[in-house]
Write an enzyme that holds these catalytic residues in place. Structure first.
Site, short mmCIF file in Angstrom:
data_model
loop_
_atom_site.label_atom_id
_atom_site.label_comp_id
_atom_site.label_asym_id
_atom_site.label_seq_id
_atom_site.Cartn_x
_atom_site.Cartn_y
_atom_site.Cartn_z
N GLU A 105 146.46 -135.27 30.18
CA GLU A 105 145.48 -134.88 31.05
C GLU A 105 145.53 -136.16 32.75
O GLU A 105 145.91 -136.24 33.44
CB GLU A 105 145.25 -134.01 31.03
CG GLU A 105 146.25 -132.35 31.18
CD GLU A 105 144.83 -131.29 31.37
OE1 GLU A 105 144.79 -130.09 30.22
OE2 GLU A 105 142.86 -131.67 30.83
N GLY A 119 150.19 -127.76 22.16
CA GLY A 119 150.26 -128.50 20.40
C GLY A 119 149.88 -129.84 21.03
O GLY A 119 149.07 -130.20 21.22
N ARG A 142 133.77 -124.14 27.64
CA ARG A 142 134.79 -123.25 27.93
C ARG A 142 134.42 -121.93 28.93
O ARG A 142 134.07 -121.82 30.20
CB ARG A 142 135.74 -123.31 27.32
CG ARG A 142 136.91 -121.60 27.57
CD ARG A 142 138.52 -121.86 26.61
NE ARG A 142 139.16 -122.45 25.93
CZ ARG A 142 140.27 -122.83 26.90
NH1 ARG A 142 139.86 -122.12 27.72
NH2 ARG A 142 140.48 -123.80 26.16
N ARG A 155 137.27 -130.13 28.08
CA ARG A 155 137.61 -129.89 26.62
C ARG A 155 137.07 -128.77 26.62
O ARG A 155 135.95 -128.51 26.32
CB ARG A 155 137.13 -131.24 26.00
CG ARG A 155 136.86 -130.87 24.44
CD ARG A 155 138.27 -131.38 24.27
NE ARG A 155 137.71 -132.18 22.67
CZ ARG A 155 138.66 -131.00 22.24
NH1 ARG A 155 139.23 -130.02 22.18
NH2 ARG A 155 139.00 -131.20 21.11
N GLY A 156 137.77 -127.95 25.91
CA GLY A 156 136.81 -126.25 26.24
C GLY A 156 135.95 -126.17 25.08
O GLY A 156 135.44 -125.13 25.19
N GLU A 157 135.97 -126.93 24.23
CA GLU A 157 135.01 -126.52 22.51
C GLU A 157 133.70 -126.73 23.14
O GLU A 157 132.83 -125.91 22.94
CB GLU A 157 135.58 -127.05 21.60
CG GLU A 157 135.44 -128.65 21.23
CD GLU A 157 135.71 -129.72 20.25
OE1 GLU A 157 134.70 -129.90 19.78
OE2 GLU A 157 136.58 -128.98 19.96
N ASP A 158 133.57 -127.69 24.44
CA ASP A 158 132.44 -128.19 25.46
C ASP A 158 132.09 -126.99 26.32
O ASP A 158 130.97 -126.45 26.20
CB ASP A 158 131.84 -129.24 25.97
CG ASP A 158 132.77 -130.56 24.57
OD1 ASP A 158 132.54 -130.16 23.00
OD2 ASP A 158 132.86 -132.01 25.04
#
Length: 983
Positions: free
Chosen positions: A94, A60, A33, A28-31
Site C-alpha cells: 500500500e 491475502g 484498528r 496496521r490493523g492489529e496496532d
C-alpha cells in the site's frame, strides 16, 4: 447566466476528474484498528469526508488490484505508521503505491502513531528488523528495496506525530480540521446541467492561458451569453495546479457597500489561506492584507460579473503583485473594462452558439434529448431563430416548453416573438441599466430605427440630436449591446433589440401616442388615424408588411413637435401632407407621393433627406428652402427630376448624394462641382444625363459613379489635385477621351472606363495615377504610346510587364463590376474576332478571364495555373475538346483526380434559362462576405467604398455555352439541374 451537454454529459465532465474517495487510510490493523483508526474514521465521516478503510476487503499474501485502484481513485492518502506497520507486506505494498501516486499529485500525509519518524527514515529497531525478515523470506531484493525507499520518502513528509502523552480526541480533531480545510477537500463548482458548446470554448481559452505569461484573463460578452459558465468550467479544470484558489461570484451585486467589499475580501483570504481568524477591519486594510498574504503564492482567482474597475481594485489593488504563474479570470459585460486590465492580460469574446449547438441545448431542456421530436421540428426551429444562439434564452424557453402540447408551443412561441420573457428581459436589462440617460437614448434609437445602418450615417444623425455619439456608441460597443460588422454597420442581437423596444412599450402600454418611439405598424396606424400623437414622440417608422394606403389628416403630425425621425416605406397617403415638424433630423420616405414638402416646413435641422422613388422635383424644392445642415440626400429612382439645381447655395454641406436611376435627369448645375464636403456621388444608370459641371473641385470626394450614363460625352476638368477620390466609374458612357487633368486624381485606386460603342482614348497623364490598383475596361480603350488593352492584350508578352510599365500598384485588370477581389488578377475582354495565342499562359497572374459573347471563338488554349474563373457565355463556336480540357484543368488546380467520383451538392453544373452551364466550387469562404450579402450591401443607399473592393476568396467558376451536359461528365440528368459533391 451560464452556458449550458452533449448527450449524456454532465457538469462533472467539465471539472477536474472526480475521485471515488476523499481519503484512503493505510494502517496496521492489529496496532490501531479498534482504537485510533476507528476514532479517526468516525471523525472524518462525521465531517462529510468520504474515507476508505479496508476492513471489508479479503486479505491475502498479495495486495489486490481493487485496492490499488482505490488508492489511485482517492484524493488523499493518510499513512498511519505504528510499531508493527512494516511487518505487513500488505501495508508495505500500500505504501509503495501511495508514494507512486504522490508523484501524480496525490496529497499524502503521515501520522506517526507512537513511533519516531527517524525510526522509519533510518529503518532501525522494529522497522529494520521487519525489513530484514522480509528479505530473508521473499528473496526479492528489488521489492524490499522499493519498500525501503517508500518508507524513507514517506518519513520525510510533514505529518502529525502522536506521542503517549497526547490527548487522542484533540489530536484527531486537529487532523480532521486540517484535512477539512486542505486544498483537496474543495467541492468543484457546479457548471451547468447541459454544457453544450462549452468544451471547445474552454479549450480555446486554456490554450491561450498556457501559451502566454499574462496574469489576467478577461472574458466578456453580453448578458446570458455564457461567460460565467465558461469561467466556472475553466476554474474547475485548472484549480488543482495552484497553491490556492477562490471563485468570487456576483461582484457587481456584492460590491455595492463597504460591508459587501469587506465580506468579499475576507472570503478571498479564507478560501485561499483557510484561516477563519483573519479579519480585515476596513476596506483599505483588506487590500494591503490580501497583497501581503498572497503575493508569494501561486493563486487562481475568478471574479465573476465585474462591471467597474474599482471592484477589482478593492480586492487586488493595482493588480501588480501576483506571484509568477498566478491567473486571475474576470468575467464582464464591458469590453473596455477587459481591455484596461494592464499589459499582462488577454481577452476573450464569448460568441453565440452556432445553429447546431443551439438546437442541441434547446432540445436538452425542451425534450430531455439532444434533438427535437420530429413533429416539433418546425416549432423548435422558430425558437432557434428567435434566440439567435443566446444560451440564456434557449435554456429558459426550453424549460418553459418542456412537456407542453403542440398548441401550447405555438401559443407560447407566438407570445415570445411579440413580448419578451420577463426572466430573459431581467438579465439583458442589467447592461442597459448601467448606461447614462444619453447613452440610453442612443441605444433605444438604434434598437427602434437604426439597426443595420452604417455607423457614420447614424453618428451624424445622433450628433445632430446632441447625443454625443462618438463616446456614446463606443460605450454601447464596450457594453456588448451593439456590434459593428466588416462594413461598419451597427448590429444588435435580436433579443437586445426586443428588450429595447419593450422598454419603450412599457412607457405607456395602452397609449402608444404617449411613447417616445413608434415602429410597430399597428401602433403607428392607430396613432396617426386617430390623431393621438404627442410631443413625447421622438421617432416614427411606418413600414407596412404589404403595400397599403393610409387615410390621414393633412396635419396628423402637428402634435408631434419634437419628432426627429420619420421613416416611411411601402405606405401611400390618400390626402396631402400640410405639416412636418421642424425638429426633424431624418426624413426618409420611400415613394413620397407629393411633388414638394409642406410650405411651412423649415428643414434647418434636417441631416438626412432620403426620398427614393418619390415625385419630388429638386429645382422647386431648393428654390424655396435651404438646408445648411443637410448631409445625406437620396433621390434614387426619382423619375421627376430633370435638372439638379444649385446645391452649393441650398445644401453646401451635403456629404453623400445618391441619384441612381434618375432616368429623366438631363443636366447638373455647374455649382455642384464645387461641393467641397461631398464624399460620395452616385449617378449610376442616369440614362438621359448629358451635362455635367464644367469642372469639379471637390477636395473630399472619394467616390464618383457615372456607370451606364450613356449620353455623357464629356468628363469635367479637374483643375486641382483631388487626392481623396478612390473610385471613378465611367464604364458604358459616351466619353471618348478623358481630359489631361485626369492626372490630378493622384489617389485614385479604381477606374472603370470604356464603352462597347466607342473607342476611348486615354491621355498620357493617365500614368500619373500611381495608386491605381484596379482597372475595369469596357470595349476598346486606347492607351498612349501604343500600349493597348483589349484586342492587343492577347499579344502582350506578360501582364506583369504591362503593370510594371504603366501602373506599379495595379493588381487587377478586369471587366465585370459585380465580382472582384484584392488578389492579383487580370481580365481580357472579348470581341467578335477574338482569338487567343498560346502565349496567354505567360500571364502568370491571370485569375479571371471574361470572353463572353465572342461568338466566333473556337478554341481556348491552356491557361495559367493562376486561373480561377472563366466566363465564356454565348461563345457558341467553342469546341467540346476545349471545354473538356478547361474543366479538367480546373480539376487539377483543385487537386482532383481526372476520374473523380461525385456525390452530393457542393460543386454543381446548372443549366439556366439561357441554357448555360456553371461549374463552381467555393473553398472555405466563411471569413469572407457571401454573394447574397454583397448584393444586399450594394443595394444600400450609401455603401462604403470598401464594398467595391470586397474579397470573394478562393472561388472557382466556369460558365460556358450549351444545351446539355456533355457525355464526358460522369453525372447525367434529364432534369433542369444537377448537383453533386466532388471528393
Amino acid at each position: 447566466m451560464a452556458l449550458v451537454t452533449c448527450k449524456g454529459a454532465s457538469s462533472s465532465s467539465f471539472t477536474h476528474q472526480l475521485k471515488k474517495f476523499d481519503v484512503f487510510l493505510s494502517f496496521r490493523g492489529e496496532d490501531t484498528r479498534f482504537g485510533f483508526i476507528s476514532h479517526l474514521y468516525d471523525a472524518l465521516r462525521l465531517r462529510g469526508i468520504h474515507t476508505f478503510i479496508d476492513d471489508k476487503l479479503p486479505r491475502g499474501e498479495e495486495i489486490s488490484i481493487e485496492l490499488l485502484q482505490t488508492i489511485e481513485n482517492s484524493m488523499m492518502s493518510i499513512i498511519v505508521f505504528s510499531e508493527n506497520y512494516a511487518s505487513s507486506t500488505w501495508c508495505l505494498d500500500e505504501l509503495a503505491k501511495i508514494v507512486e501516486c504522490k508523484k501524480n499529485d496525490q496529497l499524502v500525509r503521515p501520522v506517526f502513531y507512537k513511533v519516531d519518524p527517524s525510526e522509519i527514515r533510518n529503518q532501525n529497531e522494529k522497522f529494520g528488523e521487519a525489513l530484514a525478515k522480509h528479505e530473508r523470506k521473499l528473496k526479492d531484493s528489488k521489492k524490499v528495496e522499493r519498500w525501503r525507499k517508500a518508507l524513507h520518502e514517506a518519513a520525510n513528509i510533514s505529518g502529525w506525530h502522536y506521542k503517549h502523552s497526547c490527548n487522542e480526541f484533540k489530536f484527531i480533531q486537529g487532523i480532521v480540521e486540517e484535512i477539512s480545510n486542505s486544498k483537496f477537500n474543495r467541492t468543484p463548482l457546479f457548471v451547468t446541467r447541459y454544457p453544450v458548446g462549452i468544451d471547445y470554448r474552454v479549450k480555446t481559452i486554456l490554450s491561450d492561458i498556457k501559451s502566454n505569461d499574462g496574469h489576467i484573463i478577461g472574458i466578456y460578452g453580453p448578458g446570458g451569453i455564457g461567460k460565467t459558465t465558461i469561467a466556472k468550467a475553466i476554474f474547475n479544470r485548472i484549480c488543482d495546479e495552484f497553491d490556492g484558489f477562490c471563485y468570487l461570484e456576483n461582484l457587481r451585486e456584492r460590491s455595492g457597500t463597504n460591508a459587501g467589499v469587506i465580506e468579499l475580501q475576507e472570503t478571498l483570504l479564507f478560501e485561499i489561506l483557510r484561516n477563519t481568524n483573519l479579519k480585515v477591519g476596513n476596506k483599505s486594510r483588506g487590500i494591503n492584507m490580501i497583497k501581503e498574504r498572497l503575493s508569494f503564492m501561486r493563486i487562481l482567482l475568478a471574479l465573476d460579473d465585474v462591471d467597474k474597475r474599482i471592484q477589482i481594485e478593492n480586492l487586488l489593488g493595482r493588480c501588480d503583485w501576483f506571484a509568477s504563474g498566478s491567473k486571475i479570470i474576470i468575467t464582464t459585460r464591458d469590453k473596455h473594462l477587459a481591455a484596461t486590465l494592464g499589459n499582462c492580460r488577454s481577452t476573450y469574446s464569448v460568441k453565440e452558439l452556432d445553429q447546431d449547438e443551439a438546437l442541441e441545448l434547446f432540445s436538452m431542456h425542451a425534450f430531455q434529448s439532444n434533438k427535437p421530436k420530429d413533429d416539433y421540428l418546425k416549432l423548435a426551429d422558430r425558437v432557434i431563430q428567435y434566440a439567435k444562439g443566446l444560451p440564456l434564452a434557449l435554456v429558459i424557453i426550453g424549460a418553459d416548453l418542456y412537456g407542453r402540447t403542440k398548441p401550447e408551443w405555438r401559443s407560447a412561441v407566438d407570445k415570445y416573438e411579440r413580448i419578451p420573457n420577463e426572466e430573459i428581459q431581467k438579465i439583458l436589462e442589467i447592461s442597459y441599466g448601467g448606461l447614462d440617460e444619453i447613452e440610453k437614448d442612443i441605444f433605444l434609437d438604434i434598437a427602434c430605427f437604426f439597426k443595420g445602418y452604417f455607423k457614420e450615417y447614424v453618428m451624424d444623425i445622433l450628433n445632430a440630436c446632441d447625443l454625443h455619439p462618438i463616446c456614446g456608441i463606443q460605450k454601447l460597443f464596450d457594453k456588448c449591446l451593439i456590434t459593428v460588422d466588416h462594413y461598419d454597420r451597427l448590429l444588435m442581437h435580436d433579443l437586445l433589440q426586443q428588450m429595447g423596444r419593450d422598454i419603450i412599450r412599457r412607457e405607456s402600454p395602452q397609449m402608444p401616442g404617449e411613447r417616445s418611439r413608434l415602429w410597430c405598424y399597428e401602433d403607428v396606424y392607430k396613432v396617426l388615424t386617430q390623431n393621438t400623437g404627442s410631443e413625447k414622440i421622438r421617432g416614427i417608422r411606418i413600414c407596412s408588411p404589404e403595400s397599403s394606403k393610409m387615410k390621414l389628416e393633412p396635419k396628423c403630425l402637428e402634435k408631434m413637435k419634437n419628432l426627429k425621425f420619420l421613416i416611411v416605406s411601402n405606405v401611400d397617403i390618400c390626402r396631402g401632407l400640410k405639416y412636418l415638424p421642424n425638429e426633424l433630423r431624418v426624413l426618409d420616405w420611400s415613394g413620397f407621393p407629393l411633388s414638394s414638402l409642406p410650405p411651412n416646413f423649415d428643414p434647418q435641422n434636417l441631416i438626412a433627406l432620403n426620398m427614393p422613388e418619390s415625385r419630388v422635383t429638386l429645382d422647386k424644392l431648393f428654390k424655396r428652402i435651404q438646408c445648411k445642415n443637410l448631409t445625406y440626400m437620396n433621390f434614387n429612382s426619382n423619375q421627376y427630376i430633370r435638372e439638379l439645381p444649385d446645391l452649393l447655395s441650398a445644401t453646401p454641406n451635403v456629404k453623400k448624394l445618391d441619384l441612381q436611376r434618375c432616368k429623366k435627369l438631363v443636366k447638373i448645375h455647374d455649382s455642384v462641382g464645387y461641393l467641397d464636403k461631398l464624399e460620395s456621388w452616385d449617378l449610376w444608370n442616369c440614362s438621359e444625363l448629358q451635362i455635367l459641371p464644367s469642372c469639379i473641385v471637390m477636395k473630399s470626394l472619394k467616390y464618383l459613379r457615372l456607370f451606364n450614363c450613356k449620353r455623357v460625352k464629356r468628363f469635367p476638368d479637374i483643375p486641382q489635385e483631388m487626392e481623396n477620390l478612390k473610385l471613378l466609374s465611367l464604364g458604358h458612357t459616351a466619353i471618348r477621351e478623358l481630359p489631361p487633368s485626369i492626372g490630378n486624381l493622384t489617389g485614385l485606386e479604381r477606374l472603370d472606363i470604356g464603352s462597347t460603342f466607342y473607342l476611348c482614348h486615354l491621355p498620357s497623364s493617365i500614368y500619373k495615377l500611381q495608386q491605381l490598383r484596379t482597372l475595369h475596361l469596357y470595349g476598346n480603350v486606347k492607351f498612349p504610346k501604343d500600349v493597348g488593352i483589349g484586342r492587343q492584350a492577347a499579344a502582350c508578352n506578360s501582364y506583369s510587364g504591362f503593370s510594371k510599365y504603366c501602373f506599379p500598384k495595379l493588381n487587377f485588370l478586369k471587366k465585370l463590376t459585380s465580382c472582384f477581389t484584392h488578389s492579383e488578377k487580370c481580365l481580357l475582354s472579348g470581341s467578335k474576332d477574338l482569338n487567343f495565342r498560346e502565349s496567354i499562359i505567360r500571364f502568370n497572374r491571370l485569375n479571371w478571364l471574361l470572353i463572353k459573347n465572342s461568338k466566333f471563338l473556337k478554341k481556348i488554349p491552356k491557361l495559367p495555373e493562376s486561373i480561377r474563373q472563366v466566363d465564356a457565355t454565348n461563345c457558341i463556336s467553342l469546341n467540346s475538346e476545349s471545354l473538356r480540357k478547361l474543366i479538367l484543368q480546373f480539376g487539377r488546380n483543385l487537386g482532383l483526380s481526372p476520374n473523380m467520383k461525385c456525390s452530393g451538392v457542393k460543386h454543381r453544373v446548372l443549366m439556366d434559362s439561357h441554357s448555360h452551364r456553371n461549374l463552381s466550387n467555393q473553398i472555405d469562404c466563411s471569413s469572407r462576405v457571401s454573394l447574397s450579402k454583397l448584393n444586399a450591401i450594394q443595394d444600400e443607399s450609401f455603401p462604403t467604398l470598401d464594398t467595391y473592393l470586397v474579397d470573394y476568396g478562393e472561388t472557382y467558376n466556369i460558365t460556358v455555352p450549351g444545351k446539355k451536359i456533355p457525355n464526358w461528365i460522369n453525372h447525367q440528368s434529364i432534369e433542369s439541374s444537377i448537383s453533386f459533391w466532388l471528393r
